[in-house]
Scaffold this active site. Structure first.
Site, PDB file in Angstrom:
ATOM      1  CD  GLN A   1       2.224  -1.092   5.295  1.00  0.00           C
ATOM      2  OE1 GLN A   1       2.012  -2.151   5.850  1.00  0.00           O
ATOM      3  NE2 GLN A   1       2.670  -0.034   5.963  1.00  0.00           N
TER       4      GLN A   1
ATOM      5  CG  ASP B   1      -1.572  -1.161   1.626  1.00  0.00           C
ATOM      6  OD1 ASP B   1      -1.554  -2.101   0.831  1.00  0.00           O
ATOM      7  OD2 ASP B   1      -2.137  -1.202   2.734  1.00  0.00           O
TER       8      ASP B   1
HETATM    9  C1  FRU Z   1      -3.849  -3.637   2.827  1.00  0.00           C
HETATM   10  C2  FRU Z   1      -3.203  -4.034   4.123  1.00  0.00           C
HETATM   11  C3  FRU Z   1      -3.535  -3.053   5.218  1.00  0.00           C
HETATM   12  C4  FRU Z   1      -2.395  -3.207   6.175  1.00  0.00           C
HETATM   13  C5  FRU Z   1      -1.243  -3.469   5.259  1.00  0.00           C
HETATM   14  C6  FRU Z   1      -0.217  -4.422   5.779  1.00  0.00           C
HETATM   15  O1  FRU Z   1      -3.195  -4.080   1.701  1.00  0.00           O
HETATM   16  O2  FRU Z   1      -3.582  -5.352   4.486  1.00  0.00           O
HETATM   17  O3  FRU Z   1      -4.801  -3.234   5.808  1.00  0.00           O
HETATM   18  O4  FRU Z   1      -2.223  -2.070   6.958  1.00  0.00           O
HETATM   19  O5  FRU Z   1      -1.786  -3.990   4.055  1.00  0.00           O
HETATM   20  O6  FRU Z   1       0.903  -4.467   4.949  1.00  0.00           O
END
Ligand code: FRU
Length: 489
Positions: free
Chosen positions: A55, A39
């Site tokens: 992420q 994300d």
């Molecule tokens: C969405 C998600 C979020 C979480 C993140 C973890 O893709 O699952 O809800 O914060 O990715 O990497």
């Protein structure tokens, strides 16, 4: 003080910078420096620049303990890499620094993210615990504040999950801050919670902004909530979606909800909802409001259920092209950010070309381009645009006029895994008239229908030599085509 985990992540990132050749990267899409990216996070304006966090698991091309990678840009196309901003290095986020958002306040760059840790349950087992935490920085380095977590489970009413409570999106309005956070209710269905604060440290629970009641998937991840063209828009990424007609085929899909926000009672009245993107690879979009008052969205260009990539690459994961949003007649429209035009190279235009059968046009080929195709008239039944083609491989975008359906098909793009390759979207009362804008980069195809009424985003990892573009019709059709090459500089 920089933690050992953060230092280690930065060393790993440097390794990526040295070892990964530019020839393995897309030309105008943001890609992971090394390892895994999902994300977009903290997409924000800070001191005259736009920052994007994401992420990040720099050690592997698969998901792992989450860090926040960091880059910034002035024009949404060219990104400057910055040191990794957050590592999972404290007790309350030791299992990961999950998604969140950012804003500028009092000259500081404030990040709010989800800290994931584990707790012992009554039967001696351990369960995940998610809380909202704050880190403050100067655009380069960030420190997590003493008071963390600032929004913990104790603030939640009974029935709200403390295990699935994540992805805060914060904003400021007049003299207060607000945050929407994804959550599950006692039945396991998604809901969006609203919080407010005067100082970013002390937060109060305001209530449930919207409940899903299992209408669209289960848990709702990554909410974003903003005002646009006289409406309020909620973007969410629901897990476990079931296909409805041609929408929500991705498992983990996306939804835009348009409605009116009653600011006195803090209730969101929804009026319209729809998928945000109709392609194979699109999730977890997040937006920023620009200095000139545009709302720009960027998303993770990948599907959660499979991770399509080139297995020889040391990076995995890209972002979509940033897109300008607008609301027209209760529908969310999106088009590539206008700054892309400053990267146009060679332009080739064809006006009113009649195609009946198969045709290749001089100057229309390549893999990094922005091409608009308009079909205005003709007795045709179907047409097909063949992209990224050579003798073995190709990807098609086809239009069936009597069905009013556009279909993307990458079955023959060279992928060697058994995964979904076809996706379709409906075109509203087209009567043979249709406009498709196609953004091609080395590993992706983004399609914008009729000035952004719908978008369709998918990955292709066809070898770079496949550069041909061909047009094929069943019956006569009249085309207008403009192709701009996209260059890096
Ligand atoms: C969405 C998600 C979020 C979480 C993140 C973890 O893709 O699952 O809800 O914060 O990715 O990497």
């Amino acid at each position: 003080m920089v933690s050992q985990k953060l230092e280690k992540a930065n060393r790993q990132q440097e390794k990526g910078n040295k070892e990964i050749p530019m020839e393995q990267r897309p030309i105008f899409h943001f890609s992971a420096p090394i390892g895994w990216l999902n994300d977009p996070n903290g997409f924000s304006y800070y001191k005259e620049e736009y920052h994007l966090f994401y992420q990040y698991h720099p050690y592997d091309t698969n998901w792992g303990p989450m860090h926040w990678g960091h880059s910034k840009t002035k024009d949404f196309i060219k990104w400057e890499q910055l040191p990794v901003a957050l590592a999972p290095d404290l007790e309350y986020d030791k299992e990961g620094c999950f998604s969140g958002s950012a804003l500028e306040y009092d000259g500081k760059h404030v990040l709010m993210y989800t800290g994931v840790t584990t707790k012992e349950t009554e039967n001696g087992k351990s369960a995940a615990l998610q809380t909202q935490c704050i880190a403050v920085g100067d655009g380069i380095s960030y420190h997590k504040i003493e008071k963390n977590p600032v929004i913990a489970g104790e603030l939640l009413p009974t029935g709200c999950s403390r295990e699935d409570f994540r992805d805060p999106k914060i904003w400021q309005e007049k003299d207060a801050f607000y945050a929407v956070v994804g959550n599950r209710d006692q039945n396991g269905s998604g809901q969006i919670l609203l919080f407010t604060s005067k100082d970013l440290n002390c937060w109060n629970y305001c209530g449930i902004l919207l409940k899903n009641n299992y209408e669209y998937g289960s848990m709702w991840e990554c909410p974003d909530f903003f005002e646009l063209d006289g409406n309020h828009v909620l973007l969410v990424s629901p897990q476990d979606m079931e296909a409805k007609d041609l929408e929500f085929h991705c498992g983990n899909g996306t939804l835009s909800v348009i409605g009116k926000f009653d600011k006195t009672n803090l209730i969101f009245h929804r009026e319209n909802q729809r998928a945000i993107d109709y392609g194979l690879d699109f999730y977890a979009p997040q937006t920023v409001r620009t200095k000139d008052d545009r709302r720009i969205m960027i998303a993770w260009m990948q599907s959660w259920d499979y991770h399509m990539g080139n297995e020889e690459f040391k990076w995995s994961g890209m972002m979509t092209v940033p897109r300008e949003l607008r609301v027209e007649n209760g529908t969310l429209f999106q088009v590539p950010v206008r700054e892309i035009e400053t990267y146009y190279g060679d332009t080739v235009t064809y006006e009113h070309v009649t195609i009946d059968g198969m045709l290749e046009l001089e100057g229309i080929h390549g893999r990094t381009l922005d091409m608009t195709i308009e079909v205005n008239a003709g007795e045709y039944k179907t047409f097909e645009i063949i992209l990224a083609a050579n003798e073995q491989h190709y990807t098609t975008l086809s239009y069936e006029r009597d069905q009013s359906v556009v279909t993307f098909n990458r079955t023959y793009s060279g992928d060697k895994r058994d995964r979904t390759h076809i996706r379709s979207m409906r075109v509203k009362e087209a009567q043979g008239k249709i406009k498709l804008r196609v953004l091609l980069d080395w590993y992706s195809v983004e399609v914008f229908l009729n000035d952004g009424e719908k978008a369709m985003t998918s990955l292709i990892y066809t070898e770079r030599e496949a550069q041909k573009i061909q047009f094929c019709t069943e019956g006569k059709a009249e085309f207008c085509i403009t192709k701009h090459e996209i260059n890096r500089e």
